[in-house]
Enzyme design. Structure first.
Site, PDB file in Angstrom:
ATOM      1  N   HIS A   1     -14.228   9.006  18.117  1.00  0.00           N
ATOM      2  CA  HIS A   1     -15.069   8.394  19.149  1.00  0.00           C
ATOM      3  C   HIS A   1     -14.165   8.006  20.318  1.00  0.00           C
ATOM      4  CE1 HIS A   1     -18.490   6.348  20.820  1.00  0.00           C
ATOM      5  NE2 HIS A   1     -17.708   5.308  21.070  1.00  0.00           N
TER       6      HIS A   1
ATOM      7  N   LEU B   1     -25.643  10.848  11.946  1.00  0.00           N
ATOM      8  CA  LEU B   1     -25.603  11.443  10.611  1.00  0.00           C
ATOM      9  C   LEU B   1     -26.375  10.561   9.634  1.00  0.00           C
ATOM     10  CD1 LEU B   1     -24.086  14.043   9.705  1.00  0.00           C
ATOM     11  CD2 LEU B   1     -22.442  12.519   8.627  1.00  0.00           C
TER      12      LEU B   1
HETATM   13  C1  GRF Z   1     -15.009  13.876  22.441  1.00  0.00           C
HETATM   14  O1  GRF Z   1     -14.782  13.018  23.529  1.00  0.00           O
HETATM   15  C2  GRF Z   1     -15.208  13.088  21.161  1.00  0.00           C
HETATM   16  O2  GRF Z   1     -14.461  11.903  21.130  1.00  0.00           O
HETATM   17  C3  GRF Z   1     -16.675  12.750  21.224  1.00  0.00           C
HETATM   18  O3  GRF Z   1     -17.285  13.877  21.788  1.00  0.00           O
HETATM   19  C4  GRF Z   1     -16.336  14.602  22.564  1.00  0.00           C
HETATM   20  C5  GRF Z   1     -16.294  15.989  21.994  1.00  0.00           C
HETATM   21  O4  GRF Z   1     -15.442  16.834  22.713  1.00  0.00           O
HETATM   22  N1  GRF Z   1     -17.169  12.407  19.909  1.00  0.00           N
HETATM   23  P1  GRF Z   1     -15.044  18.247  22.080  1.00  0.00           P
HETATM   24  O5  GRF Z   1     -16.355  18.951  21.742  1.00  0.00           O
HETATM   25  O6  GRF Z   1     -14.213  17.995  20.880  1.00  0.00           O
HETATM   26  O7  GRF Z   1     -14.303  18.964  23.172  1.00  0.00           O
END
Ligand code: GRF
Length: 211
Positions: A117, A101
């Site tokens: 994250h 971003l």
């Molecule tokens: C998750 O593991 C999140 O922590 C990371 O990307 C993944 C996204 O999964 N930033 P979703 O699209 O929410 O199922």
């Protein structure tokens, strides 16, 4: 504090977005409503999850702003900012938003953009965080919900949860065990920012009603 308007940004699967939307609908996050979902990927399954839930969506296809593979960030983020602003958010929630971003949105929503994250930050920033954790041999992995700043996976931390690493874990098994923990941690953190006053000091989030 009034009802907070939440806008989610997702690029893919959308399970974190769905977990937050369902928590709002079920009243688990009483002081919020999901104003909309914005995606940079017209094929994101997250868009279908939003439609099923009656949540309005907007797409700003980042691939339309690439030439020779390079993203024209200024032009892309100008459009992204318009799409987000359309929903007049109090908080912008990144939920599997897979692009870095840039400064434009950070300036428009200072300390109001949140990310999840899949590691215990500040360890293992960037992609494949669970694989990075396995490679490092840590015994505990986890996830972090944090405000977004100009650093990749940086910014004041709102919530973290841990999951034990098992001897036979692979990136897939660890990610699968972590995912429901991510959902619960993100919901808890969003509920707290919507319902409790806080102050940010350096990289710390200080709640006015500590527990
Ligand atoms: C998750 O593991 C999140 O922590 C990371 O990307 C993944 C996204 O999964 N930033 P979703 O699209 O929410 O199922």
């Amino acid at each position: 504090m009034g009802v907070k308007r939440l806008v989610c940004l997702a690029s893919g699967r959308g399970s974190n977005f769905a977990a937050i939307a369902d928590a709002v609908r079920e009243g688990a996050i009483a002081q919020a409503r999901i104003a909309g979902l914005v995606s940079n990927n017209p094929d994101a399954p997250a868009l279908g999850l939003a439609k099923e839930r009656g949540i309005p969506t907007r797409v700003v296809a980042s691939r339309d702003f690439r030439s020779a593979g390079k993203l024209d960030r200024d032009r892309y983020e100008a459009e992204l900012e318009k799409a987000v602003a359309f929903f007049a958010p109090d908080f912008v929630l990144l939920a599997g938003y897979m692009l870095f971003l840039g400064p434009r949105l950070l300036k428009a929503y200072p300390n109001r953009i949140v990310n999840i994250h899949p590691s215990l930050l500040p360890s293992f920033r960037g992609l494949h965080a669970q694989a990075q954790a396995l490679d490092a041999g840590v015994r505990w992995a986890g996830c972090t919900v944090h405000f977004v700043n100009e650093e990749l996976d940086g910014g004041p931390i709102l919530a973290q949860s841990v999951v034990e690493v098992l001897d036979d874990d692979t990136e897939e098994t660890l990610s699968a065990r972590l995912l429901p923990i991510e959902h619960a941690t993100y919901v808890k953190a969003v509920k707290r920012i919507c319902e409790e006053p806080f102050e940010i000091r350096g990289n710390r989030v200080l709640w006015k009603t500590p527990r």
